[in-house]
Write an enzyme that holds these catalytic residues in place. Structure first.
Site, short mmCIF file in Angstrom:
data_model
loop_
_atom_site.label_atom_id
_atom_site.label_comp_id
_atom_site.label_asym_id
_atom_site.label_seq_id
_atom_site.Cartn_x
_atom_site.Cartn_y
_atom_site.Cartn_z
N ASP A 85 0.86 -1.17 0.00
CA ASP A 85 0.00 0.00 0.00
C ASP A 85 0.91 1.24 0.00
O ASP A 85 2.11 1.16 0.26
CB ASP A 85 -0.95 -0.02 1.21
CG ASP A 85 -2.16 0.87 0.98
OD1 ASP A 85 -3.16 0.71 1.67
OD2 ASP A 85 -2.09 1.73 0.07
C1 GLC Z 1 -4.26 4.38 -0.26
C2 GLC Z 1 -5.16 3.25 0.19
C3 GLC Z 1 -5.29 2.15 -0.81
C4 GLC Z 1 -5.26 2.74 -2.20
C5 GLC Z 1 -3.86 3.29 -2.43
C6 GLC Z 1 -3.72 3.97 -3.79
O1 GLC Z 1 -3.47 4.82 0.79
O2 GLC Z 1 -4.88 2.66 1.45
O3 GLC Z 1 -6.51 1.46 -0.54
O4 GLC Z 1 -5.55 1.75 -3.17
O5 GLC Z 1 -3.46 4.18 -1.41
O6 GLC Z 1 -4.52 5.10 -3.85
#
Ligand code: GLC
Length: 750
Positions: free
Chosen positions: A291
């Site tokens: 993430d």
């Molecule tokens: C964010 C979220 C994740 C998302 C990613 C890209 O922090 O936790 O769910 O897909 O970043 O935006």
């Protein structure tokens, strides 16, 4: 017979490093040739180019004005040291950026990722709302239409479905998931993966799915986002992992890890999760993206001493691609050269990423998703808006309806439409609507206006804001109510009050909205309350005193039309809550399947002396898991079991009769719960094991059947062995977890 998760995990984990396509990759047309092509490419790649395939950056500045960031990123893409970009969308922009990648030495195409969480241009209800439909076909169709729009706009990969079981409504991300139950969550995870990916990757109406956030992110302590998670192995395996396994079995092309630490180890550096379970025991052949920045976040967690250490821990633990932490880009190559990371780990990760690019067909045509004509046609296809409205109708939950104040009569001459969300558009799209044009969203007022035409006078007053303590609008609202026959009050949250980094310590209806309700209630007019929000909220005065309550969630682009159809009975609501609604924050966690009999159950209503109870409130939720009313009524009868005793190899066939005893057609979600009365690990009072959504005309009656097999009786014992134990099971069939209509029991023989 049980088998131990530990033993089988260890044995297969050793195989996890051997990357070979498993049967789960059944959609890969010619695996052997893809693997050969990957091997050929790997043999040509420099270490920097390999690390590049494991590096993902956000590209929102790539299509904007000149900037250092833009130059740096374009150079990385040109040099082949970036393999994926997120937050670039649209045929024009994705084609432009892909062209830069095609100028690189090996011409490896970029993967474009985006958070298509509940629709692309057409916004569908938030996933928690979709879960309230319990309609797996509709959920799959919604994901398919979202993928179709995104893929037509150059997007290859969505960071969805979020399959985190969430039992704590203080956690703002409950809006992205399927609620508190692992069985419902697993069914929905499968439906959404199949919707996003279709039967076979490579179509221009399908995108890579991404099961996230692996794992147990929804169990954050105190409901506070990004926090630690402490879980028993039983809870991890019985509650939080099943939806991920369901997503994997449905062919999820990618996984995303999570920000939380699980039992002291950050998920992104957690070998047990990513190597032993996902790539070992489950033999996962897709790839894991971290993430956003989570690899580097191992440093503030106090798990890695610096970014180089974080990179080493992450690649070793099975994190294949680094989203936006720069740890791999800056340190992975040097770790390999220093002999601290085996190049085999890097090659395995690169192979997994390249495999998806081949399966999408990007090596054959890097621009296959970049067709301007198709984009224009798909993004303006009215089919998507119709589906969005239908899904919104299916998702809405009728929590209360006294004196049959709903559906509203067409004969009404005047309806007061009051509240801060009556004219809302952006709020109806909710959080994570990344590509929508909210000016096209239909507000509640617009939907009602279209519905009633000139027959009924709609009188609008805002009354108050969603937040803040101004009561300046109360007087006008009260006056407006007095001059109408019925009041429709629309309250709730703004679009940014639920979602990522939106934990709330108090989930009462914000501001003075409930006071506004009280002021309107004093007029004596019938009041229908529409609640629009991203999570279960607490609104006890409304719950006690409103004549009717319709939970609309964040219903998306067609929200106003869907609300109007439900309020006027052109659609008979059938939604059922996927999460328990507490009476007080102090009851949390209050999930229905976290309720145990305990050694001191309340046996007589009102007698809580020295029982497992509160001295200042009830144990029960305000609105229970599975609750939802209809404009008709249903009778449950003739429960029959094929046997009252079964051996390990046998099943129980369950049959009942459902009758629509009302005056209008409707749908009912028949829910089947079990309780294992005595076991080596105490079991919850209820566990959802199956459900059927049944449509019945007025007066119609149908047989409804279920099969209970051994797997529905199994759980993890103290040795973490999966299996069922002999003994008595209580069977409950109902319209909600707290509305059981038929009961029986059966015995599993030794
Ligand atoms: C964010 C979220 C994740 C998302 C990613 C890209 O922090 O936790 O769910 O897909 O970043 O935006």
């Amino acid at each position: 017979m049980r088998f131990s998760v530990y033993k089988s995990t260890l044995v297969i984990a050793l195989l996890g490093f051997v990357s070979f396509p498993s049967h789960a990759q059944k959609h890969v047309a010619d695996t052997a040739s893809i693997e050969q092509r990957i091997s050929g490419l790997l043999a040509q790649m420099t270490l920097e180019e390999k690390v590049g395939q494991l590096t993902q950056y956000t590209g929102s500045q790539l299509t904007g004005p000149a900037s250092i960031r833009k130059t740096t990123l374009l150079n990385s893409i040109r040099e082949g040291t970036a393999g994926s970009v997120l937050n670039v969308k649209g045929v024009k922009d994705t084609r432009e950026v892909q062209t830069v990648a095609m100028a690189s030495r090996l011409k490896i195409p970029l993967l474009f990722g985006l958070d298509v969480i509940h629709g692309y241009k057409t916004v569908f209800p938030i996933p928690l709302a979709e879960a309230a439909s319990w309609d797996l076909d509709a959920i799959r169709q919604a994901a398919h239409l979202a993928a179709r729009e995104a893929a037509a706009s150059g997007v290859h990969w969505t960071f969805a479905p979020m399959v985190d079981v969430a039992r704590d409504p203080r956690w703002g991300r409950v809006m992205e998931g399927a609620g508190e139950d692992p069985y419902l969550g697993s069914q929905i995870a499968r439906a959404r993966v199949l919707g996003f990916q279709g039967e076979k990757l490579g179509g221009t109406d399908a995108v890579l799915a991404c099961a996230k956030h692996f794992a147990a992110y929804g169990a954050a302590i105190a409901g506070r986002d990004y926090n630690a998670v402490d879980l028993s192995p039983q809870q991890l395996w019985e509650v939080y992992l099943p939806p991920f396994k369901a997503a994997l079995d449905a062919g999820a092309a990618t996984f995303m890890n999570s920000f939380n630490a699980l039992n002291g180890v950050p998920a992104t550096g957690n070998r047990y999760l990513q190597r032993d379970i996902l790539k070992g025991k489950w033999n996962y052949q897709g790839f894991v993206v971290s993430d956003w920045g989570s690899i580097a976040e191992q440093v503030p967690w106090g798990y890695a001493k610096d970014k180089a250490d974080a990179a080493q821990k992450a690649i070793t633990a099975g994190s294949d691609m680094d989203m936006e932490s720069d740890a791999y880009h800056n340190h992975l190559g040097e770790l390999v050269k220093a002999g601290k990371v085996d190049i085999a780990l890097v090659d395995d990760a690169v192979r997994r990423v390249l495999r998806k690019k081949f399966e999408l067909g990007l090596f054959d045509d890097p621009y296959k998703f970049s067709n301007e004509k198709r984009e224009k046609q798909v993004l303006n296809d009215p089919q998507s808006r119709v589906a969005a409205r239908q899904m919104a109708e299916k998702s809405m939950v009728l929590l209360k309806n006294e004196k049959a104040v709903l559906p509203l009569s067409r004969q009404l001459h005047s309806v007061a439409v009051i509240g801060p969300l009556v004219r809302a558009k952006r709020d109806l799209d909710g959080s994570w609507s990344v590509a929508s044009d909210t000016t096209l969203t239909v507000s509640l007022l617009e939907g009602l206006t279209r519905k009633v035409g000139s027959k009924t006078q709609l009188r609008y007053a805002k009354g108050c804001d969603v937040t803040g303590d101004s009561r300046a609008g109360f007087a006008q609202a009260v006056e407006t109510a007095k001059n109408a026959e019925v009041v429709v009050l629309a309250v709730g949250e703004t679009w940014n009050m639920s979602g990522e980094a939106k934990s709330r310590s108090d989930i009462h209806l914000p501001g003075v909205q409930e006071e506004l309700f009280q002021a309107l209630k004093a007029t004596g007019k019938p009041i229908v309350v529409v609640v629009l929000g991203g999570r279960p909220l607490i609104f006890n005065a409304i719950s006690d005193q409103a004549d009717a309550i319709l939970y609309g969630w964040w219903p998306g682009s067609e929200g106003g039309n869907a609300l109007a159809n439900v309020l006027y009975g052109d659609y008979n609501p059938a939604g059922k809550l996927p999460m328990s609604f507490p009476r007080a924050v102090g009851q949390i966690p209050i999930a229905y399947n976290q309720q145990y009999n305990t050694g001191r159950p309340i046996t007589k209503p009102g007698d809580a002396t020295y029982k497992s109870a509160y001295i200042d409130g009830a144990n029960t939720p305000r609105f229970a898991f599975g609750h939802g009313l209809s404009y008709t009524t249903f009778k449950y009868s003739d429960l029959k079991l094929s046997r009252s005793q079964l051996t390990a190899a046998e099943n129980v066939q369950v049959q009942l009769r459902l009758t629509n005893t009302g005056k209008v057609a409707g749908e009912e979600v028949v829910q089947l719960y079990l309780r294992d009365m005595v076991a080596s690990v105490v079991r919850p009072l209820q566990e959802l094991k199956d459900f059927k959504k049944v449509h019945l005309q007025a007066g119609e009656s149908k047989a409804v059947a279920f099969t209970i097999d051994r797997d529905k009786l199994a759980f993890y014992n103290q040795q973490l062995e999966w299996g069922a134990e002999p003994g008595e099971f209580k069977l409950m069939i109902g319209s909600a977890s707290n509305d059981i209509r038929l009961e029986s029991k059966f015995e599993l023989l030794p």
